[in-house]
Design a protein around this motif. Structure first.
Motif, mmCIF file in Angstrom:
data_model
loop_
_atom_site.group_PDB
_atom_site.id
_atom_site.type_symbol
_atom_site.label_atom_id
_atom_site.label_comp_id
_atom_site.label_asym_id
_atom_site.label_seq_id
_atom_site.Cartn_x
_atom_site.Cartn_y
_atom_site.Cartn_z
ATOM 1 N N MET A 185 6.798 24.549 -4.859
ATOM 2 C CA MET A 185 6.231 25.740 -5.437
ATOM 3 C C MET A 185 6.609 25.769 -6.923
ATOM 4 O O MET A 185 7.756 25.590 -7.286
ATOM 5 C CB MET A 185 6.780 26.964 -4.712
ATOM 6 C CG MET A 185 6.617 28.229 -5.468
ATOM 7 S SD MET A 185 7.281 29.741 -4.725
ATOM 8 C CE MET A 185 8.566 29.249 -3.679
ATOM 9 N N ASN A 186 5.621 25.975 -7.762
ATOM 10 C CA ASN A 186 5.843 26.137 -9.195
ATOM 11 C C ASN A 186 5.779 27.608 -9.539
ATOM 12 O O ASN A 186 4.867 28.313 -9.111
ATOM 13 C CB ASN A 186 4.759 25.403 -9.993
ATOM 14 C CG ASN A 186 4.946 23.916 -9.948
ATOM 15 O OD1 ASN A 186 6.061 23.435 -9.981
ATOM 16 N ND2 ASN A 186 3.855 23.190 -9.879
ATOM 17 N N ARG A 187 6.744 28.038 -10.318
ATOM 18 C CA ARG A 187 6.752 29.424 -10.778
ATOM 19 C C ARG A 187 6.943 29.435 -12.277
ATOM 20 O O ARG A 187 7.590 28.543 -12.836
ATOM 21 C CB ARG A 187 7.874 30.214 -10.126
ATOM 22 C CG ARG A 187 7.688 30.400 -8.645
ATOM 23 C CD ARG A 187 8.852 31.108 -8.075
ATOM 24 N NE ARG A 187 10.032 30.251 -8.312
ATOM 25 C CZ ARG A 187 11.126 30.285 -7.604
ATOM 26 N NH1 ARG A 187 11.244 31.107 -6.621
ATOM 27 N NH2 ARG A 187 12.126 29.493 -7.882
ATOM 28 N N ARG A 188 6.375 30.426 -12.940
ATOM 29 C CA ARG A 188 6.633 30.600 -14.358
ATOM 30 C C ARG A 188 6.549 32.081 -14.710
ATOM 31 O O ARG A 188 5.895 32.863 -14.028
ATOM 32 C CB ARG A 188 5.706 29.756 -15.216
ATOM 33 C CG ARG A 188 4.262 30.123 -15.149
ATOM 34 C CD ARG A 188 3.458 29.206 -16.046
ATOM 35 N NE ARG A 188 2.053 29.470 -15.857
ATOM 36 C CZ ARG A 188 1.132 29.297 -16.771
ATOM 37 N NH1 ARG A 188 1.465 28.843 -17.961
ATOM 38 N NH2 ARG A 188 -0.121 29.552 -16.524
ATOM 39 N N VAL A 189 7.235 32.439 -15.777
ATOM 40 C CA VAL A 189 7.227 33.817 -16.268
ATOM 41 C C VAL A 189 6.147 33.905 -17.337
ATOM 42 O O VAL A 189 6.106 33.090 -18.264
ATOM 43 C CB VAL A 189 8.603 34.207 -16.847
ATOM 44 C CG1 VAL A 189 8.574 35.619 -17.405
ATOM 45 C CG2 VAL A 189 9.682 34.066 -15.783
ATOM 46 N N VAL A 190 5.263 34.891 -17.203
ATOM 47 C CA VAL A 190 4.127 35.032 -18.105
ATOM 48 C C VAL A 190 3.939 36.483 -18.531
ATOM 49 O O VAL A 190 4.514 37.398 -17.938
ATOM 50 C CB VAL A 190 2.823 34.533 -17.452
ATOM 51 C CG1 VAL A 190 2.908 33.053 -17.111
ATOM 52 C CG2 VAL A 190 2.483 35.339 -16.212
ATOM 53 N N ILE A 194 4.616 34.267 -11.757
ATOM 54 C CA ILE A 194 3.452 33.851 -10.973
ATOM 55 C C ILE A 194 3.746 32.505 -10.328
ATOM 56 O O ILE A 194 4.578 31.746 -10.809
ATOM 57 C CB ILE A 194 2.166 33.771 -11.827
ATOM 58 C CG1 ILE A 194 2.299 32.726 -12.936
ATOM 59 C CG2 ILE A 194 1.804 35.133 -12.387
ATOM 60 C CD1 ILE A 194 0.995 32.456 -13.677
ATOM 61 N N GLU A 195 3.067 32.232 -9.233
ATOM 62 C CA GLU A 195 3.179 30.948 -8.554
ATOM 63 C C GLU A 195 1.919 30.148 -8.835
ATOM 64 O O GLU A 195 0.821 30.706 -8.921
ATOM 65 C CB GLU A 195 3.348 31.146 -7.053
ATOM 66 C CG GLU A 195 4.673 31.763 -6.691
ATOM 67 C CD GLU A 195 4.879 31.877 -5.195
ATOM 68 O OE1 GLU A 195 4.066 31.314 -4.435
ATOM 69 O OE2 GLU A 195 5.849 32.528 -4.799
ATOM 70 N N GLU A 196 2.103 28.852 -8.988
ATOM 71 C CA GLU A 196 0.986 27.964 -9.273
ATOM 72 C C GLU A 196 1.033 26.770 -8.322
ATOM 73 O O GLU A 196 2.098 26.432 -7.812
ATOM 74 C CB GLU A 196 1.054 27.464 -10.713
ATOM 75 C CG GLU A 196 0.933 28.568 -11.726
ATOM 76 C CD GLU A 196 0.977 28.034 -13.141
ATOM 77 O OE1 GLU A 196 0.154 28.482 -13.942
ATOM 78 O OE2 GLU A 196 1.821 27.178 -13.439
ATOM 79 N N PRO A 197 -0.101 26.112 -8.119
ATOM 80 C CA PRO A 197 -0.091 24.918 -7.260
ATOM 81 C C PRO A 197 0.673 23.777 -7.922
ATOM 82 O O PRO A 197 0.867 23.762 -9.137
ATOM 83 C CB PRO A 197 -1.570 24.574 -7.116
ATOM 84 C CG PRO A 197 -2.249 25.228 -8.264
ATOM 85 C CD PRO A 197 -1.416 26.419 -8.632
ATOM 86 N N ALA A 235 10.626 20.730 -14.659
ATOM 87 C CA ALA A 235 11.569 21.553 -15.415
ATOM 88 C C ALA A 235 12.689 22.015 -14.488
ATOM 89 O O ALA A 235 12.439 22.503 -13.387
ATOM 90 C CB ALA A 235 10.872 22.750 -16.037
ATOM 91 N N THR A 236 13.919 21.833 -14.935
ATOM 92 C CA THR A 236 15.069 22.298 -14.163
ATOM 93 C C THR A 236 15.652 23.568 -14.766
ATOM 94 O O THR A 236 16.242 24.369 -14.057
ATOM 95 C CB THR A 236 16.148 21.205 -14.081
ATOM 96 O OG1 THR A 236 16.479 20.787 -15.399
ATOM 97 C CG2 THR A 236 15.655 20.013 -13.282
#
Length: 89
Positions: free
Chosen positions: A1-6, A20-23, A37-38
């Motif tokens: 699961m990829n997550r990022r702050v937007v 948000i979660e991304e594919p 990214a760690t």
């Protein structure tokens, strides 16, 4: 699961930042490198602009500009230079 702050609109960070979660990304092609990214820090300077921006964004905009990670995959026939174990990407 990829997550990022937007963010999608200006305002105070607590009001406008969301996760948000991304594919998962596709495998890299020629000339590309996939880096997992760690650590992706968000510094106070990254947050200062949010309240000052007089705009909204049509697409979610990531916050932060620095990251550390590991090379996960290299596209076919892609040449990469060796790096030290402590190199940041």
């Amino acid at each position: 699961m990829n997550r990022r702050v937007v963010w999608t609109r200006s305002g105070t960070p607590a009001d406008v930042l969301t996760v948000i979660e991304e594919p998962e990304p596709e495998a890299p092609v020629h000339g590309q490198v996939l880096i997992r990214a760690t650590v992706f820090p968000v510094h106070p300077g990254d947050l200062l602009g949010l309240d000052a921006l007089p705009t909204t964004a049509a697409e979610p905009v990531p916050i932060g500009v620095e990251a550390t990670g590991l090379v996960e995959a290299i596209g076919p026939d892609t040449r990469v230079a060796p790096a030290s174990r402590s190199a940041a990407v």
